[in-house]
Design an enzyme around this catalytic site. Structure first.
Site, PDB file in Angstrom:
ATOM      1  N   HIS A 488      -8.382  14.059   5.255  1.00  0.00           N
ATOM      2  CA  HIS A 488      -8.459  13.659   3.999  1.00  0.00           C
ATOM      3  C   HIS A 488      -7.847  12.476   4.161  1.00  0.00           C
ATOM      4  CE1 HIS A 488      -6.548  12.760   0.142  1.00  0.00           C
ATOM      5  NE2 HIS A 488      -6.454  11.458   1.042  1.00  0.00           N
ATOM      6  N   GLU A 489      -7.077  11.457   5.542  1.00  0.00           N
ATOM      7  CA  GLU A 489      -7.167  10.108   5.931  1.00  0.00           C
ATOM      8  C   GLU A 489      -8.369  10.240   6.503  1.00  0.00           C
ATOM      9  OE1 GLU A 489      -4.487   9.262   4.568  1.00  0.00           O
ATOM     10  OE2 GLU A 489      -3.623  10.632   3.871  1.00  0.00           O
ATOM     11  N   HIS A 492     -11.070   9.163   4.277  1.00  0.00           N
ATOM     12  CA  HIS A 492     -10.631   7.283   3.752  1.00  0.00           C
ATOM     13  C   HIS A 492     -11.392   6.617   4.512  1.00  0.00           C
ATOM     14  CE1 HIS A 492      -8.395   7.916   0.575  1.00  0.00           C
ATOM     15  NE2 HIS A 492      -7.594   8.648   0.674  1.00  0.00           N
ATOM     16  N   HIS A 495     -15.020   6.381   4.475  1.00  0.00           N
ATOM     17  CA  HIS A 495     -15.152   5.037   3.611  1.00  0.00           C
ATOM     18  C   HIS A 495     -15.133   3.936   4.068  1.00  0.00           C
ATOM     19  CE1 HIS A 495     -14.283   4.743  -1.204  1.00  0.00           C
ATOM     20  NE2 HIS A 495     -16.081   4.094  -0.783  1.00  0.00           N
TER      21      HIS A 495
HETATM   22 ZN   LIG Z   1      -5.993   9.841   0.158  1.00  0.00          ZN
END
Ligand SMILES: [Zn+2]
Length: 698
Positions: A488-489, A492, A495
């Site tokens: 998940h991290e 990010h 991105h």
């Molecule tokens: Zn998040």
């Protein structure tokens, strides 16, 4: 210049010079990729650096205001975007360290600095002359030849002022300021009440037999709670770390009921910390602010810069999910009820029974637990797997660079290069808990990407986690949830790292809030894919690959009571939307209001004298007002987006290229729905999430 003034001038200058001498923030960093020279930065460097940086920022803004030329996009909007570079240079390591490597001195300093920074940013945001120039450019927007990104920057800049009352008359501005002040005080008080009521509750148990069913390590926690309070026995409280496992494992129904009631009736018992009046006041004050700014309701005001755009779209999604999940949730309820009956519970399952019987049923159906999976998720292997996934999808490579300074010896820094070997970003990783590091997991920028003239200034990002540490005999082994957190991290951070925009305020993760979790959540989908796990998930002792049956069990258990959980989340979304879609002030009863707002989502009996609104921090004291839906919104998006990978192959290069090109690269430079449709070819539907959650099977 008079003598006195000269002396004063001299002394300020002298002061500034001493402050600047040897302060690394005033020098060009000589580190690899001009990364932050953590070793040279001392706590005492921050305050003088903040002071000089804010002053410089104000001077840069004053130069824009005093520009004798007519306002243009370049001399106003773009110029404003380029102000405050020094302030960012100082504040970014400061706030990052405050989360990851804090000290008492740093905390004290934050208390000193934060009002200064608020005052400073208010002086810019509320500057009427500056707004007049911004507005002059905004009014000509249709005649200017602007790129989509420039249009977005203009819109964001203008709304940054108007949403804070810049367009109001002087009298209304005064009202706006008053309402904003009231609101921040009310929210603060609300949050403190919840905290106090939570902390004030404790229940001492001295008879061990009352605690049957609780795991022994959890019993130890309860015993140490008691010891800390100077008592003998086991001390229960309402913090999540106690409440959640207690409701799951305690065999004692009366105690479960007692703890449940204490938690569900927080801040509504008429005492000192009662929040019922605060709830009405907060909702009504938000409504007043929205009306003052020209909106019918607070949600209408809040949703203008969201992917969802308006409340009709939000309700449309919530209603669709409710319709699809409710029949399934009712089946789940009956299954748990039947199971409880079989176990000798001849009563209707109540909210304080749900978690307990669900957990038992889950154990019986899928015998999979953390301990079985952990040996396959050794941190070093997982790292290779996760980085390797990015290499397969996007061609990017990671090389550890020990010359990059770090703020703690445990932190690692990587040079990230693109498919042509060109420098793309710096990635820092910080995996384990320490004193001075806050709980949870997050990604952050040390430096965001932007174009400086013709030069692409590449980003420096960090992912921070709190994974179990290695011991003398065992390496760091992650749980399945921790694997997902890492993905998940890391999503990010992709991105943040793959972005290529012109303006910093629109690059990377600077996107609308209900869009920001797409790049992170989509990565979690790989966690249960055999093809992905096969690449790295081997037993840390035997080297054996993770067995297929174990992967299948993970998948199946992930869907356990999913429909019920979804309905529960929907109930919070509806409650949030109801409070914030009021068009006239509400003066009635809180419980009545909730009953109406949440009735359609209830599966378990509604319990008298309980309420959610009096302790719903997310929406009444956090930043999620009219935004709770974004959790579900993002889930729908990530499932829909991943379905393209599922059908084309989870490592399909073409799909990855399109995701990168249309989503990861673009930051917030265009409306997220426009970006999403370019990737997907259509608007998202709920089909993929229904399939993933096991609601529709084919
Ligand atoms: Zn998040």
């Amino acid at each position: 210049m008079s003598q006195k003034k000269t002396i004063l001038f001299m002394s300020t200058l002298a002061l500034a010079l001493t402050a600047m001498a040897g302060n690394p923030f005033f020098e060009t960093y000589k580190t690899p990729h001009q990364t932050i020279p953590f070793i040279e930065i001392k706590t005492e460097h921050f305050l003088p650096a903040f002071e000089v940086a804010m002053k410089k920022h104000s001077e840069e803004v004053a130069a824009i205001i005093n520009n004798p030329q007519v306002p243009t996009f370049e001399n106003t909007i773009e110029a404003l975007e380029h102000t405050g570079t020094l302030l960012t240079k100082v504040s970014s390591p400061f706030y990052n360290l405050l989360s990851s490597e804090t000290t008492d001195e740093l905390q004290d300093l934050a208390e000193k600095i934060s009002p200064l920074v608020t005052e400073h940013s208010n002086s810019i945001r509320l500057n009427e002359k500056l707004f007049a120039r911004v507005k002059a450019v905004y009014l000509q927007k249709d005649n200017l030849k602007l790129s989509p990104e420039q249009k977005m920057l203009l819109k964001d800049t203008y709304e940054g002022f108007t949403n804070n009352g810049a367009n109001l008359s002087d009298a209304d501005k005064a009202i706006y300021r008053e309402l904003s002040k009231d609101l921040s005080l009310l929210s603060l008080q609300y949050g403190q009440n919840v905290l106090k009521e939570t902390n004030n509750y404790s229940l001492l148990i001295s008879d061990k037999t009352l605690l049957s069913g609780l795991p022994s390590d959890f019993m130890d926690v309860l015993a140490s709670n008691a010891k800390k309070a100077g008592k003998e026995g086991w001390l229960l409280n309402l913090k999540a770390t106690c409440y959640v496992p207690f409701m799951k494992y305690s065999e004692n129904r009366d105690l479960r009921r007692e703890i449940y009631m204490a938690n569900a009736s927080k801040c509504m018992g008429g005492g000192e910390y009662d929040n019922r009046e605060n709830v009405r006041k907060i909702a009504n004050t938000r409504l007043k602010i929205a009306k003052l700014l020209g909106y019918k309701s607070f949600s209408e005001y809040e949703l203008i810069d969201r992917m969802a755009e308006n409340k009709k779209n939000v309700y449309n999604l919530l209603d669709k999910l409710l319709l699809a999940y409710k029949p399934e949730a009712e089946k789940e309820y009956s299954e748990v009820q039947d199971f409880a009956n079989k176990k000798g519970a001849y009563f209707k399952i109540q909210p304080w029974d749900w978690s307990y019987y669900s957990e038992k049923l889950k154990d019986e159906k899928y015998s999979v637990n953390d301990e079985m999976l952990k040996p396959y998720f050794e941190l070093e292997n997982v790292k290779k797997g996760v980085f390797g996934l990015a290499t397969r999808l996007y061609g990017i490579k990671f090389r550890k660079n020990t010359k990059i300074p770090v703020y703690n010896p445990e932190v690692e820094a990587y040079d990230v290069t693109d498919e042509n070997g060109k420098y793309l970003a710096v990635l820092y990783t910080d995996f384990h808990p320490r004193d001075g590091k806050r709980a949870g997991a997050w990604m952050n920028d040390f430096k965001a990407q932007s174009m400086i003239g013709k030069m692409d200034s590449r980003p420096q990002v960090t992912v921070v986690m709190n994974f179990t540490r290695p011991t003398e005999t065992k390496p760091a082994l992650l749980t399945y949830d921790e694997l997902k957190t890492f993905l998940h991290e890391f999503g990010h951070s992709l991105h943040g790292m793959l972005t290529k925009c012109t303006y910093e305020s629109l690059s990377g993760t600077n996107v609308y809030r209900d869009f920001v979790e797409l790049p992170s959540q989509i990565m979690e989908n790989w966690a249960s894919e055999k093809e992905f796990l096969d690449g790295f998930a081997t037993h840390y002792q035997t080297g054996e690959k993770i067995p297929v049956e174990l992967i299948q069990k993970i998948k199946a258990s992930e869907n356990f009571n999913n429909a019920y959980s979804c309905l529960r989340q929907l109930s919070f979304c509806y409650l949030d939307m109801s409070w914030h879609s009021l068009e006239t002030p509400y003066e009635g009863d809180i419980i009545d209001f909730e009953k109406e707002a949440m009735a359609s989502t209830q599966i378990l009996p509604m319990i008298p004298n309980t309420a959610m609104s009096t302790s719903f921090n997310h929406i009444f004291s956090g930043g999620y007002a009219a935004g709770y839906y974004s959790y579900k919104w993002a889930e729908v998006l990530d499932a829909d987006a991943f379905s393209v990978f599922s059908s084309k192959g989870i490592f399909d290069k073409k799909t990855a290229d399109s995701f990168r090109e249309n989503i990861l690269l673009k930051g917030g430079t265009e409306h997220p729905m426009v970006l999403y449709k370019r990737f997907r070819g259509q608007e998202p539907t709920i089909d993929a999430i229904l399939k993933r959650d096991g609601i529709i099977r084919n």
